[in-house]
Design a protein around this motif. Structure first.
Motif, short mmCIF file in Angstrom:
data_model
loop_
_atom_site.label_atom_id
_atom_site.label_comp_id
_atom_site.label_asym_id
_atom_site.label_seq_id
_atom_site.Cartn_x
_atom_site.Cartn_y
_atom_site.Cartn_z
N ARG A 44 -24.86 -17.56 17.48
CA ARG A 44 -25.93 -16.79 17.08
C ARG A 44 -25.45 -16.16 15.53
O ARG A 44 -26.00 -15.98 14.88
CB ARG A 44 -26.14 -15.51 18.00
N ARG A 56 -26.18 -18.43 12.98
CA ARG A 56 -27.50 -18.85 12.55
C ARG A 56 -27.78 -17.50 11.48
O ARG A 56 -28.76 -17.44 10.57
CB ARG A 56 -28.45 -18.61 13.70
N GLN A 63 -29.37 -17.92 7.65
CA GLN A 63 -30.39 -16.88 7.24
C GLN A 63 -30.25 -16.00 6.13
O GLN A 63 -31.21 -16.11 5.33
CB GLN A 63 -31.15 -16.18 8.64
#
Length: 358
Positions: A345, A348, A352
């Motif tokens: 997580r 990610r 982003q």
């Protein structure tokens, strides 16, 4: 010009290059006690920077290059009004403006170097790396009250890693490795670590991992620092932020308190982990460890710091060996297991934010 021509032109224009790291963020540049009477040169996010403390105690940061003959300003000396180049003596203020050239009255308007936004908060020095669209800070740097509350004793230092910064994130987000890598310090039973109850939550750009290990044998670091009576109820709370992680670990005597109590007693270790890229393949790791000794505070603090250093030495050896092997084998696939949820997580979120930094 028709639509097909416009489309063709658009396809021919290259997309803006993505930055290597998320921008528009405060990153850790130094620990406050590093900046004393000498400048500190450090590469951060591929940018050579010189950090220094001004006569009034405030911190400043400039590009680490004299605009005259390119000597690093970190090779110079500090004076009341700024930093003096160690080659021909040009003096620059904290905004990067040249305010004196020895033997020359007129100072050219181009005699200046880029300056960075830098702040010191809770004895942590933060530097703003903004995008072209957002060069000015959009917020204040993070607060870390563990350093300023008076409830803990703490110390820390800096590591340099020959490995990319996200490998350090991965290591810190997954404490299941403690039972294998840290047998001499904060480890404990490996099976308990791998099977610990784990909860992973994420909100905005923060990932939180909570692990509980009830009725477990305290590891060597814990028994060296706290008078436990036997088995302990142990916790690990990891909070990932883009530029740093906060890790609260500790234990209470088994069955004496709830691990959901924010004011629980027992032995505490609160770690601050400022992970700042140096380059695409090297990193700075700024760390502090805070604890709450039950007695003999300075001796216990020294023990906790000593044990923490041993732990981080073990981590560094593993992470750098991991990266050397990744380079040796190239882009080979790697599998994920259950303990990788938090780290994935975090990766990610980094990707982003990198995408949105253009």
């Amino acid at each position: 010009m028709n639509t097909s021509t416009l489309q063709q032109l658009a396809e021919e224009i290259p997309a803006p290059a993505l930055p290597s790291f998320p921008l528009n963020q405060w990153y850790v540049a130094a620990l406050g006690w590093e900046l004393k009477d000498k400048p500190v040169g450090r590469t951060l996010l591929n940018k050579p920077v010189v950090l220094f403390r001004k006569a009034n105690g405030e911190v400043a940061a400039l590009e680490d290059r004299c605009c005259h003959r390119a000597l690093p300003l970190s090779n110079g000396t500090l004076e009341a009004t700024g930093i003096r180049c160690g080659y021909h003596g040009l003096l620059f203020d904290d905004h990067g403006k040249c305010v004196e050239i020895p033997g020359q009255d007129k100072i050219p308007s181009k005699a200046k170097v880029p300056a960075y936004h830098v702040r010191e908060q809770d004895q942590i020095v933060w530097i703003w790396f903004g995008s072209d669209a957002q060069p000015e800070p959009s917020c204040e740097p993070p607060v870390y009250s563990v350093h300023s509350s008076g409830n803990y004793l703490f110390d820390g230092n800096v590591y340099h890693y020959n490995a990319p910064y996200q490998l350090i994130h991965d290591n810190l987000m997954d404490l299941s490795h403690l039972g294998y890598v840290h047998l001499r310090t904060i480890g404990g039973n490996a099976s308990i670590h791998m099977n610990a109850q784990m909860n992973v939550e994420s909100e905005d750009n923060v990932v939180r991992v909570v692990r509980h290990m009830p009725d477990s044998v305290p590891p060597p670091t814990y028994t060296a620092a706290y008078p436990f009576k036997g088995n302990v109820d142990r916790w690990q709370e990891i909070e990932f932020h883009v530029s740093h992680l906060r890790i609260w670990t500790g234990a209470v005597d088994a069955g004496t308190d709830t691990l959901d109590n924010p004011d629980r007693g027992g032995f505490h270790m609160r770690g601050f982990h400022g992970v700042t890229p140096e380059t695409d393949t090297t990193s700075h790791y700024f760390w502090t460890i805070a604890t709450n000794p039950a007695s003999d505070p300075e001796t216990i603090k020294a023990k906790v710091v000593e044990q923490t250093i041993l732990t981080f030495d073990e981590d560094k050896e593993v992470i750098e060996a991991q990266y050397r092997n990744m380079c040796r084998f190239g882009a080979r696939p790697m599998i994920d297991i259950h303990v990788d949820v938090g780290a994935n997580r975090a990766r990610r979120i980094i990707e982003q934010l990198r995408q949105s930094s253009v």
